[in-house]
Design a protein around this motif. Structure first.
Motif, PDB file in Angstrom:
ATOM      1  N   ASP A  14       0.804  -1.285  -0.058  1.00  0.00           N
ATOM      2  CA  ASP A  14      -0.034  -0.016  -0.092  1.00  0.00           C
ATOM      3  C   ASP A  14       1.048   1.252  -0.071  1.00  0.00           C
ATOM      4  N   GLU A  15       1.888   1.131  -0.480  1.00  0.00           N
ATOM      5  CA  GLU A  15       2.895   2.377  -0.634  1.00  0.00           C
ATOM      6  C   GLU A  15       3.148   2.839  -2.201  1.00  0.00           C
ATOM      7  N   PHE A  16       2.892   3.975  -2.196  1.00  0.00           N
ATOM      8  CA  PHE A  16       3.110   5.055  -3.514  1.00  0.00           C
ATOM      9  C   PHE A  16       4.102   5.789  -3.407  1.00  0.00           C
ATOM     10  N   ALA A  17       4.329   6.351  -4.478  1.00  0.00           N
ATOM     11  CA  ALA A  17       5.574   7.549  -4.600  1.00  0.00           C
ATOM     12  C   ALA A  17       4.960   8.543  -5.711  1.00  0.00           C
ATOM     13  N   LEU A  18       5.364   9.770  -5.509  1.00  0.00           N
ATOM     14  CA  LEU A  18       5.081  10.872  -6.621  1.00  0.00           C
ATOM     15  C   LEU A  18       6.290  11.559  -6.791  1.00  0.00           C
ATOM     16  N   LEU A  19       6.591  11.797  -8.088  1.00  0.00           N
ATOM     17  CA  LEU A  19       7.433  12.952  -8.550  1.00  0.00           C
ATOM     18  C   LEU A  19       6.885  13.849  -9.154  1.00  0.00           C
ATOM     19  N   LEU A  20       7.507  15.166  -8.561  1.00  0.00           N
ATOM     20  CA  LEU A  20       6.674  16.501  -9.007  1.00  0.00           C
ATOM     21  C   LEU A  20       7.976  17.064  -9.585  1.00  0.00           C
ATOM     22  N   PRO A  21       7.881  17.240 -11.175  1.00  0.00           N
ATOM     23  CA  PRO A  21       9.186  17.854 -11.770  1.00  0.00           C
ATOM     24  C   PRO A  21       8.897  19.387 -11.832  1.00  0.00           C
ATOM     25  N   ASP A  22      10.047  20.099 -11.651  1.00  0.00           N
ATOM     26  CA  ASP A  22      10.164  21.467 -11.651  1.00  0.00           C
ATOM     27  C   ASP A  22       9.518  22.174 -10.648  1.00  0.00           C
ATOM     28  N   CYS A  23       9.730  21.526  -9.271  1.00  0.00           N
ATOM     29  CA  CYS A  23       9.069  21.837  -8.149  1.00  0.00           C
ATOM     30  C   CYS A  23      10.353  22.631  -7.240  1.00  0.00           C
TER      31      CYS A  23
END
Length: 853
Positions: free
Chosen positions: A495-504
């Motif tokens: 139940d583990e997710f990850a997010l990558l926000l570019p140009d942040c």
């Protein structure tokens, strides 16, 4: 890009060998040999020219018999028939017992070491078995024949018994060792060997008996007998090769039909690997597909027939993987090869021998097909085997050249099978690409988030894994939609997710996205008519300020996520103070552990006064840690550390014990003073909490209503159902319950009404900033009205001025806690302070009380 060596999937597809079982069989055989040697009086005979000649002849003939064997292939088992019964029968008739055993042992050692290149436990087993066979044959031969002359009927019976018993022992022991080594011991295989191998041995023994009879009559008779035997062996081996070739062509035809009859990639891969293993009579087979950026996808077949996939980075110098300008050619790596690169490759893969051939598609070489470790140890791979595997690879390339299959395979290797989201491998690649853009000045920075669901385990345990999978799909879809098209959302597992926000560029933007995702997850999900709601904890790390590589960003986001989870959920941006893996924080954890073990955690108390009368009937207990280097630390400084280090249960227990001990002491002095103790989110989820509280109340003989347990609003609301169940058990004990720091979290009025609490504590940040007409004053007034309407006692924290006292009294607030009443103090000073309060402080506040009433 980091380069690492891969051991591949051939090793992963193997079952760990039971070497101790083989060693036990060797030990048993040695014991049997010793017993038989004693019973038969076996000992070295006198050294004479005749004995030496017999020893040399037996050594040579036994070595030749073990080298020039007949190969019989039955399905996946490689059966070898050695003509060792011939020297055995000659030795029984014409040589002494000691000479026979020594000759067979020496000849076997020469064949096994020099020709078959056996080492270690396998060599020890084969030599021990042959020695036991020889000693057993000698013992039975002497027992049955007795004093009867050679070439009579008793001699024939004795010879058959000796040969049959030795062959029987050989068959049973070999099948036992194979079963133990491969963890597949089968009585059926043992019975099958008993039915086949002794029969063949008796047939060879009959030929040997005829030869000994002819030799006894005339030594010259051996010449035509040996010639006839050689022609028979050569003829059989020629027939065997032709038969093998015919069988291989038949299998190749079936293989071609199998791999071209199904468009499904897994079935095609499984068929290719299974048929390659069978055609080449090998233990292992694998396919390696070449990707971009020095990456490869390797697929192998497990012993159970399941496909195993592995994403690898190419190891420098691997002879099976071509460089950018290299043309890959078939590689034959037979047993005992002298090529240094081939030897290094085989050693790294723990293989004896291997063949690697190119796998070609429309665009050229797309990968390789490899087999390793031929069944049996009497023959290694040769050029004909390599050509056969090339033919297999050509057929496999035709089946796999469809770009849809290759694209599907690559997609599966980089995406989660359940949700379709990118997996950890693809996420790390995209983080690395974004960091390259940051270094080039194209991007301002990036944010990485780790998200862990709260309460997902309860869904799995209660509704089953199918509903859990359905919930994960919903979470994946909602997270992707809420995060936006430019954000990469990946599933790391469970139940583990990850997010990558570019140009942040900063944490503000990342936090806003994270809160938007949490908002999207708050809506209940319908699982077959059952509304299910899960929360989440999100940790955020930023590049390049906090880390400049993918692993560092993921690690720091993980640290922040656990901090958010410990606080009851929500969003937490990484801070160095959260990281217990740093040397300084690790040392602080060790110091805290030592302090807990040695009683270094103390408590202070802060009184709560009745706003209407000024009476003090309860205190809040606050933990303190007097650190030898950092001085006195408050709970805000070390409780997050204890939560991360798993020390909250021990810390809560010690604080609760000291609070109840003080309560008991005041009661003995005639003071009915209650105590309030804070509980963390981790404590509230402890299934043993209620029992421990009950035990401490009984140990200190404190009435339950004198104990108040305070829980923060965010802790309760992160998982209302679990919190309500735990709080109801505590309330059943008779203890009071309070919601601390009310107003700064997020709550639901319907959930609040269900909580079995008796008290609300207004957070001090609102009380300190109260001003006429201000927002904080309105918030405090609203909380007071809410508490009174719900029949709850309301406590205002942070009361530091007489004006605040008057305003709170006018609102109808019940209790005040803050510096105007008293600063936190050691429990031993409370009695003295209380006397002074009643004598002076309460009188000085009487006009305020009167004015307010």
């Amino acid at each position: 890009m980091t380069r690492r060596r891969s051991t591949g999937l051939l090793r992963a597809a193997r079952r760990p060998p039971q070497w101790w079982g083989v060693a036990a069989v060797v030990a048993c055989l040695l014991a049997v040999t010793a017993v038989l040697a004693v019973l038969t009086g076996l000992r070295p005979g006198a050294v004479s020219p005749a004995a030496l000649a017999s020893y040399a002849w037996l050594t040579v003939t036994f070595a030749v018999a073990e080298i020039f064997v007949l190969h019989i292939q039955v399905k996946r088992e490689a059966q070898t028939l050695a003509l060792s019964e011939i020297p055995l029968v000659f030795g029984l008739v014409f040589a002494g017992a000691g000479t026979l055993v020594a000759g067979l042992l020496t000849g076997g050692a020469l064949a096994y070491v020099l020709h078959r290149r056996q080492r270690g436990l396998k060599l020890a087993y084969n030599l021990t078995l042959k020695t036991t066979d020889a000693v057993l044959a000698v013992a039975l031969y002497q027992l049955v024949r007795g004093d009867a002359p050679a070439f009579g009927w008793r001699w024939m019976v004795a010879t058959y018994v000796a040969i049959g018993a030795a062959a029987l022992l050989d068959a049973v022991a070999t099948q036992l060792v194979i079963g133990l080594h491969e963890r597949s011991l089968s009585l059926r295989n043992i019975v099958s060997e008993i039915a086949i191998y002794p029969t063949l041995a008796l047939g060879v023994g009959t030929v040997a008996m005829v030869g000994t009879y002819a030799y006894d009559a005339s030594a010259l008779s051996l010449l035509p007998a040996c010639g006839a035997g050689a022609f028979l062996v050569i003829g059989y081996r020629t027939y065997s090769r032709l038969s093998d070739r015919h069988l291989s062509l038949e299998r190749l035809y079936r293989f071609s039909q199998a791999v071209t009859s199904t468009p499904e990639v897994n079935e095609t891969l499984g068929s290719v690997l299974a048929q390659a293993k069978e055609l080449l009579r090998s233990e292992h087979a694998e396919i390696t597909f070449f990707g971009t950026n020095d990456s490869v996808v390797r697929v192998a077949l497990s012993p159970s027939g399941r496909l195993l996939r592995e994403n690898l980075v190419v190891a420098a110098g691997d002879p099976t993987i071509p460089g950018p300008e290299d043309e890959i050619t078939p590689l034959l790596m037979p047993r005992g090869t002298r090529d240094p690169k081939a030897r290094a490759h085989l050693a790294a893969r723990r293989s004896r021998e291997a063949i690697v051939v190119p796998l070609r598609g429309d665009a050229g070489v797309i990968g390789t097909l490899a087999v390793a470790d031929r069944l049996g140890d009497v023959r290694t791979f040769d050029v004909s085997d390599m050509r056969l595997l090339e033919t297999v690879a050509n057929h496999a390339g035709i089946a796999l050249q469809n770009s849809r299959l290759i694209d599907q395979l690559r997609h599966e290797s980089l995406h989660d099978a359940l949700t379709g989201l990118p997996n950890r491998v693809l996420l790390q690649r995209r983080i690395a690409d974004e960091l390259d853009r940051v270094r080039q000045g194209v991007s301002r920075g990036c944010a990485v988030m780790i998200m862990d669901l709260d309460g997902f385990k309860d869904v799995n345990d209660t509704l089953g894994h199918q509903h859990g999978d359905d919930l994960l799909k919903v979470v994946a879809a909602r997270t992707s939609q809420a995060a936006g098209a430019t954000t990469t959302v990946a599933r790391l597992g469970g139940d583990e997710f990850a997010l990558l926000l570019p140009d942040c560029a900063d944490g503000t933007t990342a936090r806003a996205v994270a809160l938007h995702v949490l908002g999207a997850l708050q809506h209940p999900t319908d699982l077959e008519g059952i509304p299910v709601q899960v929360g989440a904890s999100l940790g955020v790390s930023l590049a390049p300020s906090q880390a400049r590589d993918a692993s560092g960003l993921l690690k720091r986001a993980d640290v922040a996520m656990y901090a958010a989870k410990s606080a009851g959920g929500g969003v937490r941006v990484y801070d160095a103070d959260l990281d217990t893996s740093s040397p300084a924080r690790l040392a602080l954890v060790m110091d805290l552990r030592t302090a807990l073990e040695q009683g270094g955690i103390t408590v202070h108390v802060q009184p709560k006064a009745d706003l209407a009368t000024g009476a003090v009937n309860a205190v809040e207990v606050l933990a303190r840690w007097d650190h030898p280097l950092h001085g006195v630390l408050g709970p805000d400084e070390f409780i997050p550390l204890a939560e991360r280090a798993g020390l909250m249960r021990q810390l809560t227990g010690q604080v609760l014990d000291r609070a109840l001990r003080s309560c008991r002491s005041w009661h003995d002095d005639g003071l009915a003073i209650g105590v309030a103790v804070n509980l963390s989110a981790r404590s509230l989820t402890d299934v043993d909490l209620c029992d421990e509280v009950a035990a401490m109340l009984a140990r200190h003989a404190v009435a339950p209503h004198l104990l108040t347990l305070e829980i923060t609003e965010s802790t309760v609301m992160s998982d209302p159902e679990a919190a309500i169940e735990s709080l109801q058990r505590l309330r059943a004990l008779g203890v009071r319950l309070a919601i601390d720091d009310f107003g700064i979290g997020y709550s639901s009025l319907s959930n609040l009404r269900r909580l079995p609490v008796q008290e609300l504590k207004i957070d001090k940040s609102f009380v300190r900033e109260m001003s006429p007409g201000g927002d904080d004053l309105m918030i405090v007034r609203s909380i007071v009205d809410l508490g009174r309407n719900l029949a709850l006692d309301v406590v205002a924290e942070g009361v530091e001025t007489h004006q605040a006292w008057r305003e709170l009294t006018e609102m109808g607030c019940h209790f005040a806690q803050g510096y105007l009443v008293a600063r936190p103090m050691p429990p031993g000073q409370f009695g003295t302070w209380l006397q002074g309060w009643h004598a002076h402080r309460r009188d000085s506040l009487s006009h305020l009380v009167a004015a307010a009433t």
